[in-house]
Design a protein around this motif. Structure first.
Motif, PDB file in Angstrom:
ATOM      1  N   ILE A   1      -4.493  15.937 -13.589  1.00 33.61           N
ATOM      2  CA  ILE A   1      -4.586  16.437 -12.350  1.00 33.61           C
ATOM      3  C   ILE A   1      -3.385  16.194 -11.682  1.00 33.61           C
ATOM      4  CG2 ILE A   1      -5.894  15.874  -9.973  1.00 33.61           C
ATOM      5  CD1 ILE A   1      -8.399  15.583 -11.794  1.00 33.61           C
ATOM      6  N   ILE A   2      -2.964  17.026 -10.593  1.00 27.84           N
ATOM      7  CA  ILE A   2      -1.677  16.790  -9.747  1.00 27.84           C
ATOM      8  C   ILE A   2      -2.296  16.305  -8.452  1.00 27.84           C
ATOM      9  CG2 ILE A   2      -0.178  18.213  -8.295  1.00 27.84           C
ATOM     10  CD1 ILE A   2      -0.009  20.150 -10.501  1.00 27.84           C
ATOM     11  N   ARG A   3      -1.569  15.052  -8.078  1.00 30.74           N
ATOM     12  CA  ARG A   3      -2.143  14.298  -6.717  1.00 30.74           C
ATOM     13  C   ARG A   3      -1.203  14.084  -5.576  1.00 30.74           C
ATOM     14  NH1 ARG A   3      -4.980   8.787  -9.340  1.00 30.74           N
ATOM     15  NH2 ARG A   3      -2.599   8.742 -10.197  1.00 30.74           N
ATOM     16  N   PHE A   4      -1.561  14.247  -4.657  1.00 33.20           N
ATOM     17  CA  PHE A   4      -0.584  13.998  -3.410  1.00 33.20           C
ATOM     18  C   PHE A   4       0.495  14.837  -3.358  1.00 33.20           C
ATOM     19  CE2 PHE A   4      -3.236  10.503  -4.444  1.00 33.20           C
ATOM     20  CZ  PHE A   4      -4.249  10.252  -3.330  1.00 33.20           C
TER      21      PHE A   4
ATOM     22  N   ASP B   1      -1.323  13.043 -12.739  1.00 28.52           N
ATOM     23  CA  ASP B   1      -1.903  11.906 -13.006  1.00 28.52           C
ATOM     24  C   ASP B   1      -1.815  11.887 -14.802  1.00 28.52           C
ATOM     25  OD1 ASP B   1      -3.569   9.646 -13.565  1.00 28.52           O
ATOM     26  OD2 ASP B   1      -5.258  11.009 -13.698  1.00 28.52           O
TER      27      ASP B   1
ATOM     28  N   TYR C   1       0.782  17.742  -2.008  1.00 28.66           N
ATOM     29  CA  TYR C   1       0.570  18.769  -0.886  1.00 28.66           C
ATOM     30  C   TYR C   1       1.452  20.130  -1.276  1.00 28.66           C
ATOM     31  CZ  TYR C   1      -1.297  14.663   1.258  1.00 28.66           C
ATOM     32  OH  TYR C   1      -1.754  13.495   1.461  1.00 28.66           O
TER      33      TYR C   1
ATOM     34  N   LEU D   1       2.254   1.718  -3.373  1.00 30.68           N
ATOM     35  CA  LEU D   1       1.346   2.115  -4.352  1.00 30.68           C
ATOM     36  C   LEU D   1       0.985   3.655  -4.251  1.00 30.68           C
ATOM     37  CD1 LEU D   1      -1.299  -0.984  -4.469  1.00 30.68           C
ATOM     38  CD2 LEU D   1       0.548  -0.142  -6.350  1.00 30.68           C
ATOM     39  N   MET D   2       1.049   4.160  -2.924  1.00 25.19           N
ATOM     40  CA  MET D   2       0.696   5.778  -2.562  1.00 25.19           C
ATOM     41  C   MET D   2       1.901   6.173  -3.221  1.00 25.19           C
ATOM     42  SD  MET D   2      -0.073   5.434   1.367  1.00 25.19           S
ATOM     43  CE  MET D   2      -1.423   4.511   1.972  1.00 25.19           C
TER      44      MET D   2
ATOM     45  N   THR E   1      -5.327  12.179 -16.679  1.00 29.21           N
ATOM     46  CA  THR E   1      -6.303  13.500 -16.590  1.00 29.21           C
ATOM     47  C   THR E   1      -5.700  14.616 -16.318  1.00 29.21           C
ATOM     48  OG1 THR E   1      -6.623  13.354 -14.477  1.00 29.21           O
ATOM     49  CG2 THR E   1      -8.272  12.295 -15.665  1.00 29.21           C
TER      50      THR E   1
ATOM     51  N   ALA F   1       0.657  -1.133  -0.040  1.00 27.84           N
ATOM     52  CA  ALA F   1      -0.108   0.193  -0.065  1.00 27.84           C
ATOM     53  C   ALA F   1       0.823   1.164  -0.075  1.00 27.84           C
ATOM     54  CB  ALA F   1      -1.116  -0.029   1.354  1.00 27.84           C
ATOM     55  N   PHE F   2       1.758   1.202   0.837  1.00 31.54           N
ATOM     56  CA  PHE F   2       2.805   2.500   0.907  1.00 31.54           C
ATOM     57  C   PHE F   2       3.541   2.746  -0.478  1.00 31.54           C
ATOM     58  CE2 PHE F   2       3.686   2.009   5.775  1.00 31.54           C
ATOM     59  CZ  PHE F   2       2.653   2.737   6.085  1.00 31.54           C
TER      60      PHE F   2
ATOM     61  N   THR G   1       1.597   7.100  -7.014  1.00 34.47           N
ATOM     62  CA  THR G   1       0.397   7.951  -7.235  1.00 34.47           C
ATOM     63  C   THR G   1       0.723   9.388  -7.206  1.00 34.47           C
ATOM     64  OG1 THR G   1      -0.780   7.954  -4.957  1.00 34.47           O
ATOM     65  CG2 THR G   1      -1.388   6.493  -6.892  1.00 34.47           C
TER      66      THR G   1
END
Lengths: 495, 158
Positions: A191-194, A186, A196, A178-179, A189, A175-176, A182
């Motif tokens: 979109i800027i993800r994660f 993206d 911060y 994969l986080m 699309t 999970a870490f 991401t």
């Protein structure tokens, strides 16, 4: 059949240039040296030596990294035999009988059999590799997004189920990973993800930086506790690095038996050299007429895991080259380095760049021959490296790790990431959270998500697409099967 | 606290922050059925669930894992060294652009070798200077990779 030989001929043509042979010698020697150092294995070796492959053409780069890889495999057992300190996890088993042989004054034959067994294991593994890659790559060419998604799912699940350790902690590590994968823009699309708000993260985290952090920086930190270790090495008592007729009689069958075993384990994701060597040792002990001699200097107890280990490293190349899926830490590092050079391993490698794919396979043949030459007559001068104290080697590894980080993107932001990754890797080791699933998930995460989304576009949002394609079903069943197997095994363990 | 308990708590905490961030992402599909939100949401849930199960399992005494020992107290020296290395390592990366390759690399190597190989100044000096010159030779001269050039590098013929 004829195809295979003409391909191999093409590969030999690529591999047999003076430049490539020179790099096999350099890479193999450096790999042997790094492999010998306590705690540092092939993954660290390839990670800190990545910068030397920049500026090379992709074939030479991959050939050099492979040479480092199996050089480290040859070298890993040297420290086990001479000073009872394994170079890496897959060399632990070599301590059992290897060091006992040294104590009995048989270091020469021990060094010789480990090189010979590594050679035989490597050669047998190579033959399997040659015959297996083409059909697998050809089959993989037909994979659509649904098949790819199921395959990646199986690879990730297998990484935690087939390896030792807590299943849930493996899941958390995935999970870490994969986080981390991401983070950034993206691709589908925009979109800027994660991120911060940190702009330097917009392009995502370069997984090679994380890899250098957790495989090199963390390893240095782990050694901080005991930097004054100096090992006693009595090179006069090594004697002749060769084996007697009796030694050969005892070890040829174990070597032949365990090479295919090691290869198969190498092909499976999550099962690396350490599992291969332990299984081979256990197998030989069970088959032996003199099991009581194991652990007391039985030469077959050294020959079997050594052969298995090198065959395993050939096996690990199969999923990397044909599917673009690394099954181990070391092949993950190699995948990362190749992507830097603009090469994407996978089925198309064999159709678009057959010279690279087959050049690498052919170079393993040459590499094996060169490494046995390095490791037999030069065994005694090479083990002198073990005299260099850890307190000198550690700063060098650290320096190489940071220079390597810099070369990846010429970005000072990466230094922050690599140092943080080093600390997190160290904390993880204290909490016994496995790192390979995290690294694998980080590398494969992008493709994993993309194939999931593409499948959904194709099927118009119908999840049954994964159960309609037969190949996809096979991988899903395999994933579920390994999960059930792991749960049952752990239950048995607990009972 | 045991190792698994800490791991579980960390997983739930990080998974939670991640999940909330994922939920706040804009809904945007553009022909993409799942959009950018669903996959991260699933990953966040995976982390939280695994963490929760790990914590619940720790309640049974017979399945409890070992107590976590980061060595903050017993190996304080190690942690001080790690933190120092982190700070100096980051600083090394920050000054490289302005000071070039050779000076920061020599200084960093002098720092890290002094930290590890304490009390052997001459040895460490030789190591630091030799390391930066050899790596410069290999990467900048032999392999022709571009390296940051400070005033020393600009005086060099290569």
């Amino acid at each position: 059949m004829q195809d295979i030989f003409s391909n191999l001929a093409l590969g030999l043509q690529t591999a047999m240039t003076w430049t490539n042979i020179l790099w096999v010698v350099i890479g193999g020697s450096l790999g042997t040296i790094i492999g010998m150092l306590p705690g540092l294995g092939p993954a660290t070796g390839v990670a800190v030596l990545i910068p030397i492959t920049f500026g090379m053409n992709p074939a030479t780069a991959l050939i050099t990294m492979c040479a480092v890889y199996y050089g480290a495999m040859f070298g890993g057992s040297r420290a086990s035999i001479m000073i009872n300190v394994p170079g890496d996890a897959s060399a632990i088993v070599s301590c059992f009988d290897g060091y006992q042989m040294t104590k009995q004054g048989r270091a020469g034959p021990a060094l010789a059999i480990s090189a010979i067994a590594s050679f035989i294991g490597g050669m047998i593994g190579m033959v399997f590799l040659v015959f297996l890659t083409q059909p697998i790559a050809a089959a993989a060419l037909k994979f659509g997004p649904a098949e790819m998604f199921s395959l990646l799912l199986f690879a990730l699940v297998a990484t935690i189920t087939l390896s030792e350790g807590n299943l849930l902690k493996g899941l958390i590590a995935i999970a870490f990973g994969l986080m981390l994968s991401t983070i950034g823009i993206d691709g589908m699309t925009g979109i800027i993800r994660f991120t911060y708000g940190v702009e330097s993260l917009n392009d995502g985290i370069d997984f090679l930086v994380i890899i250098i952090g957790v495989y090199a920086v963390t390893e240095v930190y782990k050694n901080f506790k005991d930097t004054n270790a100096v090992y006693k090495l009595d090179s006069k008592s090594i004697g002749k690095v060769w084996i007697s007729r009796e030694d050969w009689r005892r070890s040829w069958k174990p070597m032949l038996r365990n090479s295919p075993l090691g290869f198969i384990i190498g092909v499976l994701p999550g099962m690396g050299g350490s599992i291969a060597t332990f299984m081979s040792y256990a197998l030989e002990k069970n088959l032996s007429k003199r099991p009581e001699e194991f652990g007391k200097g039985a030469i077959e107890g050294l020959a079997a895991p050594e052969a298995s280990n090198n065959a395993c490293s050939c096996g690990a190349m199969v999923p990397l080259l044909t599917l673009g899926i690394p099954g181990s830490g070391t092949t993950a590092v190699m995948l990362g380095a190749l992507m830097m050079l603009g090469v994407k391993p996978g089925p198309t490698l064999f159709t678009d760049h057959p010279e690279i794919a087959w050049g690498v396979i052919a170079s393993m043949l040459i590499g094996n021959i060169i490494l046995i030459i390095i490791n037999l007559p030069l065994a005694i001068p090479l083990v002198q490296i073990l005299r260099v104290p850890t307190r000198i080697m550690l700063p060098i590894i650290m320096g190489l790790a940071l220079i390597g980080t810099f070369f990846l993107n010429y970005s000072s932001f990466d230094f922050i990431i690599v140092m943080i990754a080093g600390i997190i890797g160290y904390m993880f080791s204290k909490l016994e959270i496995p790192l390979p699933p995290l690294v694998l998930a980080l590398i494969l995460g992008g493709a994993f998500e993309q194939n999931l989304r593409n499948s959904m576009v194709l099927s118009d949002g119908n999840i049954s697409i994964f159960f309609q394609k037969p190949i996809s079903v096979v991988f899903l069943v395999l994933a579920a099967g390994t999960l059930v197997y792991a749960l049952l095994r752990r239950k048995k363990h607990a009972a | 606290m045991t190792m698994n308990l800490i791991t579980g708590i960390i997983a739930v905490a990080i998974g939670g922050i991640y999940l909330v961030t994922a939920m706040l992402l804009p809904e945007m599909r553009m022909g993409d059925r799942l959009g950018p939100k669903l996959f991260p949401t699933l990953v966040g849930i995976l982390a939280i669930l695994s963490g929760l199960v790990l914590v619940i399992q720790e309640r049974k005494p017979e399945r409890r894992s070992k107590k976590a020992d980061f060595g903050f107290v017993t190996h304080r020296q190690v942690w001080i060294k790690i933190l120092l290395t982190t700070v100096v390592g980051i600083a090394y990366g920050l000054v490289m652009d302005s000071l070039g390759f050779l000076i920061p690399t020599t200084l960093f190597m002098l720092f890290i070798s002094t930290l590890i190989n304490r009390g052997r100044l001459v040895q460490n000096l030789v190591l630091a200077v030799a390391f930066s010159m050899i790596t410069y030779g290999v990467f900048a001269v032999a392999l022709k990779l571009s390296l940051p050039r400070g005033f020393i590098e600009q005086m060099l013929p290569f």
